[in-house]
Design a protein around this motif. Structure first.
Motif, short mmCIF file in Angstrom:
data_model
loop_
_atom_site.label_atom_id
_atom_site.label_comp_id
_atom_site.label_asym_id
_atom_site.label_seq_id
_atom_site.Cartn_x
_atom_site.Cartn_y
_atom_site.Cartn_z
N MET A 1 -97.30 -3.48 -54.86
CA MET A 1 -96.92 -4.45 -53.84
C MET A 1 -97.98 -5.54 -53.77
O MET A 1 -98.93 -5.47 -52.99
N THR A 2 -97.86 -6.55 -54.60
CA THR A 2 -98.83 -7.63 -54.67
C THR A 2 -98.54 -8.65 -53.59
O THR A 2 -97.39 -9.06 -53.38
N LEU A 3 -99.59 -9.10 -52.90
CA LEU A 3 -99.43 -10.10 -51.87
C LEU A 3 -99.14 -11.46 -52.49
O LEU A 3 -99.57 -11.76 -53.61
N SER A 4 -98.42 -12.30 -51.77
CA SER A 4 -98.11 -13.64 -52.24
C SER A 4 -99.38 -14.46 -52.36
O SER A 4 -100.43 -14.10 -51.83
N ALA A 5 -99.26 -15.59 -53.05
CA ALA A 5 -100.42 -16.45 -53.30
C ALA A 5 -101.04 -16.93 -52.00
O ALA A 5 -102.27 -17.10 -51.90
N SER A 6 -100.23 -17.15 -50.98
CA SER A 6 -100.76 -17.66 -49.71
C SER A 6 -101.64 -16.64 -49.01
O SER A 6 -102.46 -16.99 -48.16
N LEU A 7 -101.49 -15.35 -49.37
CA LEU A 7 -102.26 -14.29 -48.73
C LEU A 7 -103.34 -13.70 -49.62
O LEU A 7 -104.37 -13.25 -49.12
N SER A 8 -103.09 -13.69 -50.92
CA SER A 8 -103.99 -12.97 -51.83
C SER A 8 -105.40 -13.55 -51.86
O SER A 8 -106.37 -12.84 -52.12
#
Length: 278
Positions: A1-8
């Motif tokens: 479950m990879t976080l989106s770019a805005s969160l990562s």
């Protein structure tokens, strides 16, 4: 479950945990030792998340949950004790003002978030946790969850959540609950309008959450955002000008990509291209 770019690229306080499954972000309140009581760090971390995803169209919904079997027991008493010392040092009540207003900014931010916000309510749903439930778009509760506005019994007031509670359940019910400070269960929360659905056990809760997520995924992302903003505006703007603007937004939607795709999907009896469910 990879976080989106805005969160990562963000660093978040460990008072919250994030999980992302496609377009669905789950934000866990993560202070189970205090029934997820809200510290200043937690408040700021929640603000940070909602600020980061504000313009992220890849995130359709935010699920708010609490670790350890509780949603949120309100404000953190330890933070209050620390503030007392700061107030003495400052010679004024300004530290209390700043802390309380910070929570107000957070709850307003969640209220106005363009994503669909789903609150999963278990265990304690008290004070600030009650307020947070009141700004969700969809609220699902276990029958044995414990709701309440205990502030007056503690010699304080529900300062920042009061407007949101009134908007959720109306002035008459809000006055009764706030002035008596009584505790009540999920079924009563359903009757007064705090929550939308009540289930008896964890299995049913998980099943209803999954069903809710599937329904969210069937709605068009941009149309959902515009609709939520329009619904908020109905409380504050003159009707005639609001309807004029809504007509223009409707025209934009019908002639836009989502409107054309939704119409074709209906005619062709298929799911629209934004639906990423099963």
């Amino acid at each position: 479950m990879t976080l989106s770019a805005s969160l990562s690229a963000q660093q978040f306080d460990d008072s919250i945990q994030l999980e992302q499954d496609g377009s669905i972000l789950t934000l866990w309140l993560n202070r189970p030792e205090s029934r997820n009581a809200m510290s200043l760090n937690m408040v700021k971390a929640i603000q940070q998340v909602f600020k980061a995803i504000e313009n992220d169209l890849s995130i359709r919904a935010v699920i708010l949950r609490g670790q350890g079997g509780h949603f949120c027991a309100g404000g953190d008493i330890k933070d209050m004790a620390q503030l007392r010392g700061e107030a003495v040092t400052a010679g004024s009540n300004q530290p209390y003002v700043d802390f309380n207003r910070q929570f107000g900014h957070m709850i307003q931010q969640v209220d106005q978030a363009p994503q669909t916000v789903v609150a999963i309510l278990e265990g304690a749903v008290l004070g600030g946790g009650f307020g947070l439930a009141c700004v969700s778009d969809i609220a699902i509760s276990l029958a044995d969850a414990k709701f309440g506005l205990p502030e007056t019994g503690l010699g304080v007031i529900p300062a920042q959540i009061a407007p949101f509670v009134v908007k959720r359940i109306g002035l008459t019910q809000a006055r009764r609950l706030a002035l008596l400070g009584t505790r009540f269960d999920g079924q009563t929360a359903l009757k007064v309008g705090v929550v939308h659905e009540v289930v008896e056990n964890q299995q049913d809760l998980d099943a209803l959450l999954l069903e809710t997520i599937q329904q969210i995924k069937r709605t068009a992302p941009q149309a959902s955002r515009v609709t939520k903003a329009l619904l908020h505006r109905t409380l504050n703007e003159p009707l005639h000008s609001l309807l004029d603007d809504a007509a223009q937004q409707f025209a934009n939607a019908v002639g836009g990509e989502e409107g054309m795709e939704g119409t074709m999907a209906f005619i062709q009896k298929r799911n629209p291209n934004w639906f990423d469910g099963d």
